[in-house]
Design a protein around this motif. Structure first.
Motif, PDB file in Angstrom:
ATOM      1  N   TRP A 135      -0.080  -8.408   2.811  1.00 33.90           N
ATOM      2  CA  TRP A 135      -0.092  -7.553   4.005  1.00 33.90           C
ATOM      3  C   TRP A 135       1.369  -7.208   4.303  1.00 33.90           C
ATOM      4  CZ3 TRP A 135      -3.508 -11.989   5.698  1.00 33.90           C
ATOM      5  CH2 TRP A 135      -4.873 -11.650   5.587  1.00 33.90           C
ATOM      6  N   ARG A 165      -3.035  -2.519  -5.928  1.00 38.89           N
ATOM      7  CA  ARG A 165      -4.360  -2.573  -5.292  1.00 38.89           C
ATOM      8  C   ARG A 165      -4.533  -3.806  -4.423  1.00 38.89           C
ATOM      9  NH1 ARG A 165      -4.937  -4.170 -10.518  1.00 38.89           N
ATOM     10  NH2 ARG A 165      -6.077  -6.110 -10.932  1.00 38.89           N
ATOM     11  N   ALA A 203      -9.162  -4.215  10.356  1.00 41.06           N
ATOM     12  CA  ALA A 203      -9.429  -3.478   9.122  1.00 41.06           C
ATOM     13  C   ALA A 203      -8.629  -4.056   7.957  1.00 41.06           C
ATOM     14  CB  ALA A 203      -9.106  -1.997   9.314  1.00 41.06           C
ATOM     15  N   ALA A 204      -7.357  -4.361   8.205  1.00 44.58           N
ATOM     16  CA  ALA A 204      -6.525  -4.943   7.159  1.00 44.58           C
ATOM     17  C   ALA A 204      -7.001  -6.349   6.799  1.00 44.58           C
ATOM     18  CB  ALA A 204      -5.071  -4.967   7.601  1.00 44.58           C
ATOM     19  N   TRP A 252     -10.130  -5.993   4.668  1.00 45.38           N
ATOM     20  CA  TRP A 252      -9.726  -5.577   3.316  1.00 45.38           C
ATOM     21  C   TRP A 252      -9.210  -6.787   2.539  1.00 45.38           C
ATOM     22  CZ3 TRP A 252      -4.717  -6.181   1.592  1.00 45.38           C
ATOM     23  CH2 TRP A 252      -4.431  -5.648   0.335  1.00 45.38           C
ATOM     24  N   PHE A 301      -3.722   0.018   0.056  1.00 45.17           N
ATOM     25  CA  PHE A 301      -4.499   0.177   1.283  1.00 45.17           C
ATOM     26  C   PHE A 301      -3.523   0.496   2.414  1.00 45.17           C
ATOM     27  CE2 PHE A 301      -6.522  -1.545   5.137  1.00 45.17           C
ATOM     28  CZ  PHE A 301      -7.768  -0.943   5.060  1.00 45.17           C
ATOM     29  N   ALA A 324      -1.575  -4.075   1.208  1.00 47.21           N
ATOM     30  CA  ALA A 324      -1.871  -3.254   2.388  1.00 47.21           C
ATOM     31  C   ALA A 324      -0.551  -2.901   3.055  1.00 47.21           C
ATOM     32  CB  ALA A 324      -2.774  -4.003   3.356  1.00 47.21           C
TER      33      ALA A 324
END
Length: 294
Positions: free
Chosen positions: A114, A162, A207-208, A211, A190, A165
């Motif tokens: 993240w 991939r 949301a993160a 994911w 993301f 984020a």
């Protein structure tokens, strides 16, 4: 903040001594060390030159490799000696991630990221005005950069695009250079940009987090403090408007910080030389306390 050890990374990739390297000390003075279980001091992440590599355009390339290896070694020792604690690595600038992931990729394997930052940090050594690795650390982590850097973890990339984020980066009113840098970010990253964070901070964080849960990997949370709006934190190297305030950032970070997959946290880009009365340092310590104590 029980359950954490503190490791400083006094890293200024510019080699100019402009201020970031003093951040671990300033945050300790503001009370951060008292909030964690163990303070392991600082890794040897000193950058002593401003010279740019003639082939790659990267500033202080040799020093950067040495600093990354030093931080990787200190992080490995901290995790070995304190297996019940998670690391809080405080910079310095966001180049510290090269050291963190040099250890994580070799020791853990695939780890998600993240990446909370006002910039995408996806320049290259030639296109960057400065050649500073803080301009290109996310590119290097995902395998785009000089071999000496992208290979620090023993496997390229250190983190797959991939599995990244990108959260809080600016996407509006960009100058041509910034727009070109943003265009280099791989499409499978993301992305939750600053306008999305401002519209619904907690929703952006959820949301993160969802994911990340879907990846099925351990996760690292990186917070570059220039994600904050310059009106609330001007004491960074590259301040910008259009970002969240402290409360909004805390709301966005909260779902990430309580994730069972969270392996560790890094914080970068605070400039105590621009914080005359220590007020910004105190607010940052309060932010970390509120987010990381769960």
């Amino acid at each position: 903040m029980s359950g954490w050890f503190l490791l400083g990374a006094p890293w200024d990739c510019s080699g100019t001594g402009r201020g970031e390297a003093a951040a671990p000390s300033a945050l300790r003075v503001a009370g951060l060390a008292e909030l964690v279980d163990v303070d392991l001091g600082d890794a040897a992440t000193h950058i002593s030159t401003e010279d740019r590599d003639p082939v790659t355009g990267v500033r202080a390339l040799g020093d950067t490799v040495a600093a990354a290896r030093a931080l990787a070694s200190s992080l490995a020792a901290g995790l070995r000696d304190h297996p019940g604690l998670r690391p809080l690595v405080v910079g310095g600038d966001c180049t510290l991630l090269l050291g963190a992931f040099a250890h994580l990729r070799a020791a853990v394997g695939e780890v998600g990221l993240w990446y909370v930052d006002g910039h995408p940090d996806f320049a290259d050594g030639s296109s960057s005005d400065t050649g500073e690795t803080a301009d290109l650390d996310l590119a290097v982590l995902t395998g785009d950069g000089p071999p000496d850097l992208v290979g620090l973890g023993g496997t390229v990339p250190m983190v797959a695009a991939r599995h990244v984020a990108l959260i809080g980066h600016r996407t509006a009113d960009l100058d041509p250079e910034s727009a070109a840098e943003l265009a280099r970010v791989p499409g499978d990253v993301f992305a939750v940009d600053a306008p999305a964070v401002l519209r619904d901070p907690a929703g952006a964080g959820r949301a993160a987090a969802a994911w990340g849960e879907g990846l099925g990997l351990s996760m690292w949370l990186h917070i570059d403090l220039d994600v904050l709006d310059q009106a609330v934190l001007p004491a960074v190297t590259y301040p910008q408007a259009g970002g969240p305030d402290f409360d909004q950032l805390a709301a966005a970070l909260a779902p990430l910080a309580v994730s069972d997959r969270l392996l560790g946290v890094s914080v970068a880009d605070f400039r105590p030389d621009l914080d005359g009365d220590g007020g910004h340092a105190a607010r940052l310590v309060n932010l970390l306390d509120s987010v990381l104590k769960g």
